[in-house]
Design an enzyme around this catalytic site. Structure first.
Site, PDB file in Angstrom:
ATOM      1  N   ALA A   1       0.858  -1.175   0.000  1.00  0.00           N
ATOM      2  CA  ALA A   1       0.000   0.000   0.000  1.00  0.00           C
ATOM      3  C   ALA A   1       0.901   1.235   0.000  1.00  0.00           C
ATOM      4  CB  ALA A   1      -0.885  -0.017   1.240  1.00  0.00           C
TER       5      ALA A   1
ATOM      6  N   GLY B   1       0.571  -4.957   0.876  1.00  0.00           N
ATOM      7  CA  GLY B   1      -0.600  -4.991   0.005  1.00  0.00           C
ATOM      8  C   GLY B   1      -0.322  -5.654  -1.332  1.00  0.00           C
TER       9      GLY B   1
ATOM     10  N   GLU C   1      -0.742  -9.205  -0.706  1.00  0.00           N
ATOM     11  CA  GLU C   1      -2.183  -9.422  -0.477  1.00  0.00           C
ATOM     12  C   GLU C   1      -2.965  -9.370  -1.788  1.00  0.00           C
ATOM     13  OE1 GLU C   1      -1.945  -6.283   2.544  1.00  0.00           O
ATOM     14  OE2 GLU C   1      -3.087  -7.621   3.831  1.00  0.00           O
TER      15      GLU C   1
ATOM     16  N   GLU D   1       4.338  -5.028   7.172  1.00  0.00           N
ATOM     17  CA  GLU D   1       3.592  -3.930   7.796  1.00  0.00           C
ATOM     18  C   GLU D   1       4.049  -3.653   9.220  1.00  0.00           C
ATOM     19  OE1 GLU D   1       2.245  -6.387   6.030  1.00  0.00           O
ATOM     20  OE2 GLU D   1       0.719  -5.597   4.685  1.00  0.00           O
TER      21      GLU D   1
HETATM   22  N1  CAA Z   1       4.579   3.220  -0.668  1.00  0.00           N
HETATM   23  C1  CAA Z   1       4.983   4.378  -1.228  1.00  0.00           C
HETATM   24  N2  CAA Z   1       6.136   4.506  -1.918  1.00  0.00           N
HETATM   25  C2  CAA Z   1       6.890   3.406  -2.045  1.00  0.00           C
HETATM   26  C3  CAA Z   1       6.538   2.171  -1.488  1.00  0.00           C
HETATM   27  C4  CAA Z   1       5.310   2.090  -0.777  1.00  0.00           C
HETATM   28  N3  CAA Z   1       4.861   0.947  -0.245  1.00  0.00           N
HETATM   29  N4  CAA Z   1       7.509   1.266  -1.781  1.00  0.00           N
HETATM   30  C5  CAA Z   1       8.444   1.935  -2.495  1.00  0.00           C
HETATM   31  N5  CAA Z   1       8.070   3.229  -2.654  1.00  0.00           N
HETATM   32  C6  CAA Z   1       8.810   4.295  -3.366  1.00  0.00           C
HETATM   33  C7  CAA Z   1       9.996   4.758  -2.548  1.00  0.00           C
HETATM   34  O1  CAA Z   1       9.603   5.695  -1.586  1.00  0.00           O
HETATM   35  C8  CAA Z   1      10.863   5.342  -3.636  1.00  0.00           C
HETATM   36  O2  CAA Z   1      10.359   6.614  -3.975  1.00  0.00           O
HETATM   37  P1  CAA Z   1      11.352   7.894  -4.065  1.00  0.00           P
HETATM   38  O3  CAA Z   1      12.241   7.559  -5.224  1.00  0.00           O
HETATM   39  O4  CAA Z   1      10.411   9.036  -4.330  1.00  0.00           O
HETATM   40  O5  CAA Z   1      12.071   7.944  -2.774  1.00  0.00           O
HETATM   41  C9  CAA Z   1      10.602   4.413  -4.830  1.00  0.00           C
HETATM   42  O6  CAA Z   1       9.380   3.763  -4.549  1.00  0.00           O
HETATM   43  C10 CAA Z   1      11.678   3.364  -4.988  1.00  0.00           C
HETATM   44  O7  CAA Z   1      11.813   2.678  -3.749  1.00  0.00           O
HETATM   45  P2  CAA Z   1      13.216   2.485  -2.987  1.00  0.00           P
HETATM   46  O8  CAA Z   1      14.147   3.618  -3.314  1.00  0.00           O
HETATM   47  O9  CAA Z   1      12.913   2.228  -1.546  1.00  0.00           O
HETATM   48  O10 CAA Z   1      13.734   1.155  -3.723  1.00  0.00           O
HETATM   49  P3  CAA Z   1      14.708   0.047  -3.115  1.00  0.00           P
HETATM   50  O11 CAA Z   1      15.034  -0.843  -4.266  1.00  0.00           O
HETATM   51  O12 CAA Z   1      15.801   0.665  -2.342  1.00  0.00           O
HETATM   52  O13 CAA Z   1      13.800  -0.775  -2.062  1.00  0.00           O
HETATM   53  C11 CAA Z   1      11.826  -1.906  -1.278  1.00  0.00           C
HETATM   54  C12 CAA Z   1      12.697  -1.514  -2.490  1.00  0.00           C
HETATM   55  C13 CAA Z   1      12.589  -2.881  -0.366  1.00  0.00           C
HETATM   56  C14 CAA Z   1      10.571  -2.590  -1.818  1.00  0.00           C
HETATM   57  C15 CAA Z   1      11.454  -0.631  -0.474  1.00  0.00           C
HETATM   58  O14 CAA Z   1      10.944   0.336  -1.368  1.00  0.00           O
HETATM   59  C16 CAA Z   1      10.427  -0.849   0.597  1.00  0.00           C
HETATM   60  O15 CAA Z   1      10.741  -1.370   1.650  1.00  0.00           O
HETATM   61  N6  CAA Z   1       9.165  -0.449   0.343  1.00  0.00           N
HETATM   62  C17 CAA Z   1       8.101  -0.538   1.323  1.00  0.00           C
HETATM   63  C18 CAA Z   1       7.613  -1.958   1.504  1.00  0.00           C
HETATM   64  C19 CAA Z   1       6.528  -2.005   2.548  1.00  0.00           C
HETATM   65  O16 CAA Z   1       6.715  -1.710   3.700  1.00  0.00           O
HETATM   66  N7  CAA Z   1       5.305  -2.408   2.125  1.00  0.00           N
HETATM   67  C20 CAA Z   1       4.168  -2.516   2.990  1.00  0.00           C
HETATM   68  C21 CAA Z   1       3.364  -1.255   2.928  1.00  0.00           C
HETATM   69  S1  CAA Z   1       2.074  -1.192   4.145  1.00  0.00           S
HETATM   70  C22 CAA Z   1       0.842  -2.119   3.506  1.00  0.00           C
HETATM   71  O17 CAA Z   1       0.940  -2.670   2.441  1.00  0.00           O
HETATM   72  C23 CAA Z   1      -0.382  -2.201   4.367  1.00  0.00           C
HETATM   73  C24 CAA Z   1      -1.354  -3.241   3.922  1.00  0.00           C
HETATM   74  O18 CAA Z   1      -1.542  -4.277   4.491  1.00  0.00           O
HETATM   75  C25 CAA Z   1      -2.173  -3.029   2.771  1.00  0.00           C
END
Ligand code: CAA
Length: 258
Positions: free
Chosen positions: A66, A109, A112, A132
């Site tokens: 998400a 998400g 999911e 999460e």
């Molecule tokens: N939401 C918003 N933006 C996101 C995102 C997310 N879930 N995942 C990645 N992005 C964005 C980053 O902020 C980044 O944007 P900027 O260039 O503007 O900074 C861009 O995508 C590229 O990401 P990274 O620079 O972080 O890329 P990376 O290769 O270094 O890392 C990753 C990749 C490990 C997937 C890392 O992006 C990450 O950990 N993302 C979040 C994963 C996460 O926590 N997901 C769960 C979300 S909560 C949820 O999903 C609730 C639910 O149950 C529905």
């Protein structure tokens, strides 16, 4: 055909393909993307020329969860009153078969969303997880329930409580994915599977899907009774007559999806 901002929608034969398309955010699922996926699914559900729905992302990410930046400022009242994420239930309720083709990150998400689909085909680059907890929240699109049903309590607990990812091999061993294919072949393989399904009788494929899904909701006795009644009802279709006649006459069936 509707124009979308965050997804691409195309049709190949009888397969509708939804490609998540927010590359700069690794296909993070914001509200607009959620609305567009749901609207595309509804469009494909109504289209009598479509027999299966394929959902995919990019090589790098199916979806990294998400959209955290969208969620960050929200209050409890915001998410409660909006019933935030409830629209995704529409995908779970799709009657046509759905297939997720996953390469790269399928986190939170994203994992999911893949699990909302009926079949999950993974590239060897796929990574699944429910991270999460690292953000101070828990899964909100069914992850704690569907992951547990798919891989069992031990692994679901570990993934939800530590936030660690699992690779495609571990996901296949655990029963989350139906098979792993080389990343370069993912779309072709998934499209082939979707096409095979889409060429079966649509009403019978829908009945088969409904019967399998019933097993998640009911007892064995009730589930078998439900299956038997649905099996009986396949005899009301033209496609059952055609399928069995074609076998007897040693020719391929020509299903009319009726
Ligand atoms: N939401 C918003 N933006 C996101 C995102 C997310 N879930 N995942 C990645 N992005 C964005 C980053 O902020 C980044 O944007 P900027 O260039 O503007 O900074 C861009 O995508 C590229 O990401 P990274 O620079 O972080 O890329 P990376 O290769 O270094 O890392 C990753 C990749 C490990 C997937 C890392 O992006 C990450 O950990 N993302 C979040 C994963 C996460 O926590 N997901 C769960 C979300 S909560 C949820 O999903 C609730 C639910 O149950 C529905």
């Amino acid at each position: 055909m509707t124009d979308f901002e965050t997804i691409l929608l195309e049709r190949k034969g009888r397969v509708g393909i939804i490609t998540l398309n927010r590359p700069k955010a690794l296909n993070a699922l914001n509200s607009e993307l959620m609305r567009e996926v749901v609207s595309a699914v509804e469009e494909l559900e109504k289209d009598s020329e479509i027999g299966a729905i394929l959902i995919t992302g990019s090589d790098r990410a199916f979806a990294a969860g998400a959209d955290i930046k969208e969620m960050q400022p929200k209050s409890y009242m915001d998410v409660y009153l909006d019933d935030f994420f409830a629209a995704w239930d529409r995908l779970a309720a799709a009657r046509k078969p759905t297939i997720a083709a996953v390469a790269g990150y399928a986190l939170g998400g994203g994992c999911e969303l893949a699990m909302l689909c009926d079949i999950l085909i993974a590239a060897d680059t796929a990574k699944f997880g429910q991270p999460e907890i690292k953000l101070g929240v828990i899964p909100g699109i069914g992850g704690s329930q569907r992951l547990t049903r798919a891989v069992g309590k031990a692994k679901a607990m570990e993934l939800c409580l530590t936030g660690r990812n699992m690779d495609a091999e571990e996901a296949e061993r655990a029963g989350l994915v139906s098979r792993i294919v080389p990343a370069a072949d993912l779309l072709d393989e998934a499209l082939q599977t979707a096409t095979t399904i889409a060429e079966m009788s649509l009403p019978v494929a829908m009945m088969a899907k409904e019967a399998v899904n019933r097993s998640f909701e009911t007892t064995l006795t009730e589930g078998v009774r439900f299956e038997r009644r649905v099996f009986h009802s396949t005899f009301a279709t033209e496609d059952q007559k055609e399928g069995m006649a074609a076998f007897v006459e040693k020719r391929p069936p020509v299903f009319k999806h009726r």
